[in-house]
Design a protein around this motif. Structure first.
Motif, PDB file in Angstrom:
ATOM      1  N   GLU A  77       0.808  -1.219   0.000  1.00 35.96           N
ATOM      2  CA  GLU A  77       0.000   0.000   0.000  1.00 35.96           C
ATOM      3  C   GLU A  77       0.842   1.271   0.000  1.00 35.96           C
ATOM      4  OE1 GLU A  77      -2.521  -0.378   3.442  1.00 35.96           O
ATOM      5  OE2 GLU A  77      -3.343  -2.283   2.729  1.00 35.96           O
ATOM      6  N   GLN A  78       1.966   1.231   0.679  1.00 41.35           N
ATOM      7  CA  GLN A  78       2.816   2.407   0.834  1.00 41.35           C
ATOM      8  C   GLN A  78       4.285   2.024   0.614  1.00 41.35           C
ATOM      9  OE1 GLN A  78       1.534   3.334   4.882  1.00 41.35           O
ATOM     10  NE2 GLN A  78       0.535   5.169   4.098  1.00 41.35           N
ATOM     11  N   PRO A  79       4.645   1.683  -0.617  1.00 39.41           N
ATOM     12  CA  PRO A  79       6.013   1.229  -0.867  1.00 39.41           C
ATOM     13  C   PRO A  79       7.073   2.276  -0.521  1.00 39.41           C
ATOM     14  CG  PRO A  79       4.831   1.569  -2.931  1.00 39.41           C
ATOM     15  CD  PRO A  79       3.834   1.698  -1.826  1.00 39.41           C
ATOM     16  N   PHE A  80       6.756   3.552  -0.710  1.00 40.99           N
ATOM     17  CA  PHE A  80       7.740   4.590  -0.383  1.00 40.99           C
ATOM     18  C   PHE A  80       8.033   4.583   1.112  1.00 40.99           C
ATOM     19  CE2 PHE A  80       8.924   8.867   0.944  1.00 40.99           C
ATOM     20  CZ  PHE A  80      10.042   9.060   0.161  1.00 40.99           C
ATOM     21  N   PHE A  81       6.981   4.474   1.937  1.00 43.33           N
ATOM     22  CA  PHE A  81       7.163   4.451   3.388  1.00 43.33           C
ATOM     23  C   PHE A  81       8.033   3.274   3.814  1.00 43.33           C
ATOM     24  CE2 PHE A  81       5.837   2.626   7.468  1.00 43.33           C
ATOM     25  CZ  PHE A  81       6.234   3.651   8.324  1.00 43.33           C
ATOM     26  N   MET A  82       7.674   2.061   3.367  1.00 48.70           N
ATOM     27  CA  MET A  82       8.441   0.892   3.781  1.00 48.70           C
ATOM     28  C   MET A  82       9.864   0.928   3.231  1.00 48.70           C
ATOM     29  SD  MET A  82       6.854  -0.856   6.008  1.00 48.70           S
ATOM     30  CE  MET A  82       7.817  -2.361   6.061  1.00 48.70           C
ATOM     31  N   GLY A  83      10.034   1.462   2.036  1.00 46.20           N
ATOM     32  CA  GLY A  83      11.383   1.612   1.499  1.00 46.20           C
ATOM     33  C   GLY A  83      12.214   2.565   2.342  1.00 46.20           C
ATOM     34  N   ALA A  84      11.589   3.674   2.757  1.00 42.74           N
ATOM     35  CA  ALA A  84      12.290   4.642   3.598  1.00 42.74           C
ATOM     36  C   ALA A  84      12.625   4.048   4.960  1.00 42.74           C
ATOM     37  CB  ALA A  84      11.444   5.905   3.757  1.00 42.74           C
ATOM     38  N   VAL A  85      11.670   3.323   5.545  1.00 43.08           N
ATOM     39  CA  VAL A  85      11.910   2.690   6.843  1.00 43.08           C
ATOM     40  C   VAL A  85      13.036   1.672   6.726  1.00 43.08           C
ATOM     41  CG1 VAL A  85      10.900   1.124   8.559  1.00 43.08           C
ATOM     42  CG2 VAL A  85       9.599   3.087   7.752  1.00 43.08           C
ATOM     43  N   ASN A  86      13.013   0.866   5.681  1.00 42.38           N
ATOM     44  CA  ASN A  86      14.061  -0.126   5.496  1.00 42.38           C
ATOM     45  C   ASN A  86      15.416   0.566   5.327  1.00 42.38           C
ATOM     46  OD1 ASN A  86      15.154  -2.666   5.401  1.00 42.38           O
ATOM     47  ND2 ASN A  86      14.296  -3.197   3.420  1.00 42.38           N
ATOM     48  N   GLY A  87      15.424   1.683   4.632  1.00 42.13           N
ATOM     49  CA  GLY A  87      16.660   2.450   4.505  1.00 42.13           C
ATOM     50  C   GLY A  87      17.148   2.965   5.850  1.00 42.13           C
ATOM     51  N   ALA A  88      16.223   3.426   6.678  1.00 41.64           N
ATOM     52  CA  ALA A  88      16.582   3.924   8.005  1.00 41.64           C
ATOM     53  C   ALA A  88      17.200   2.832   8.870  1.00 41.64           C
ATOM     54  CB  ALA A  88      15.352   4.511   8.701  1.00 41.64           C
ATOM     55  N   PHE A  89      16.795   1.597   8.624  1.00 37.64           N
ATOM     56  CA  PHE A  89      17.329   0.467   9.387  1.00 37.64           C
ATOM     57  C   PHE A  89      18.433  -0.263   8.632  1.00 37.64           C
ATOM     58  CE2 PHE A  89      13.168   0.807  11.605  1.00 37.64           C
ATOM     59  CZ  PHE A  89      13.673   0.997  12.889  1.00 37.64           C
ATOM     60  N   GLY A  90      19.046   0.408   7.679  1.00 36.56           N
ATOM     61  CA  GLY A  90      20.193  -0.161   6.983  1.00 36.56           C
ATOM     62  C   GLY A  90      19.869  -1.328   6.076  1.00 36.56           C
ATOM     63  N   GLY A  91      18.616  -1.399   5.599  1.00 36.34           N
ATOM     64  CA  GLY A  91      18.215  -2.471   4.697  1.00 36.34           C
ATOM     65  C   GLY A  91      18.031  -3.809   5.380  1.00 36.34           C
ATOM     66  N   ARG A  92      17.889  -3.800   6.706  1.00 35.36           N
ATOM     67  CA  ARG A  92      17.817  -5.064   7.454  1.00 35.36           C
ATOM     68  C   ARG A  92      16.425  -5.665   7.557  1.00 35.36           C
ATOM     69  NH1 ARG A  92      21.150  -3.488  12.710  1.00 35.36           N
ATOM     70  NH2 ARG A  92      20.048  -1.556  12.292  1.00 35.36           N
ATOM     71  N   LEU A  93      15.392  -4.990   7.049  1.00 35.38           N
ATOM     72  CA  LEU A  93      14.030  -5.505   7.163  1.00 35.38           C
ATOM     73  C   LEU A  93      13.703  -6.433   5.999  1.00 35.38           C
ATOM     74  CD1 LEU A  93      12.045  -2.249   8.065  1.00 35.38           C
ATOM     75  CD2 LEU A  93      13.392  -3.719   9.564  1.00 35.38           C
ATOM     76  N   VAL A  94      12.971  -7.490   6.301  1.00 31.21           N
ATOM     77  CA  VAL A  94      12.413  -8.378   5.279  1.00 31.21           C
ATOM     78  C   VAL A  94      10.911  -8.399   5.561  1.00 31.21           C
ATOM     79  CG1 VAL A  94      12.412 -10.692   4.283  1.00 31.21           C
ATOM     80  CG2 VAL A  94      14.552  -9.711   5.139  1.00 31.21           C
ATOM     81  N   PRO A  95      10.165  -7.505   4.922  1.00 29.45           N
ATOM     82  CA  PRO A  95       8.751  -7.283   5.273  1.00 29.45           C
ATOM     83  C   PRO A  95       7.768  -8.278   4.662  1.00 29.45           C
ATOM     84  CG  PRO A  95       9.397  -5.727   3.581  1.00 29.45           C
ATOM     85  CD  PRO A  95      10.620  -6.536   3.919  1.00 29.45           C
ATOM     86  N   VAL A  96       7.830  -9.514   5.144  1.00 27.32           N
ATOM     87  CA  VAL A  96       6.926 -10.570   4.700  1.00 27.32           C
ATOM     88  C   VAL A  96       6.551 -11.434   5.905  1.00 27.32           C
ATOM     89  CG1 VAL A  96       7.854 -10.640   2.346  1.00 27.32           C
ATOM     90  CG2 VAL A  96       8.827 -12.123   4.098  1.00 27.32           C
TER      91      VAL A  96
END
Length: 139
Positions: A77-96
């Motif tokens: 729904e909000q790919p920009f938000f999750m992309g930004a959040v993942n960037g803030a966490f150094g790309g460590r999120l796997v959102p599934v």
């Protein structure tokens, strides 16, 4: 708080449930409320990169306070938000699905990340492990 023995119990039950369900080899990690690993196991036959996937699923859950299923919906729904959040966490999120919150008396005390089969099946075995250790799971 999750003790080492409780983390190990979560992993043992998750793995046993995976065997019962006939799943592919699993990797399971338990993180504390700060996102630090308490315990990890990678079954024979699981690829070595599975640690990072399992940790990323659990890390996103505990850091955002939302399980992987909710993160996936947000990413759709909000790919920009999750992309930004993942960037803030150094790309460590796997959102599934497969990143499941561990709660005690309604408070997040950690997360379990499972990878190896389909994400929904990964989440199901994580829930089994969490609940068997006496905690509430939010998948």
């Amino acid at each position: 708080m999750i003790t080492l023995d409780e983390a190990r119990a979560m992993i043992a039950v998750a793995r046993a449930k995976g065997r019962e369900m006939g799943l592919n080899p699993l990797s399971v990690v338990v993180l504390d409320a700060g996102g630090h690993p308490l315990a990890f196991e990678r079954e024979d036959g699981a690829s070595p990169g599975r640690f990072e996937i399992a940790r990323g699923k659990a890390y996103g859950a505990v850091m955002l306070g939302m399980p992987g299923s909710v993160q996936k919906a947000r990413a759709e729904e909000q790919p920009f938000f999750m992309g930004a959040v993942n960037g803030a966490f150094g790309g460590r999120l796997v959102p599934v699905p497969g990143g499941v919150l561990v709660l005690q008396d309604g408070v997040v005390v950690g997360a379990v990340g499972v990878t190896g089969d389909t994400s929904d099946k990964d989440a199901a075995v994580a829930v089994a492990g969490i609940e068997a250790a006496g905690f509430e799971a939010r998948a």
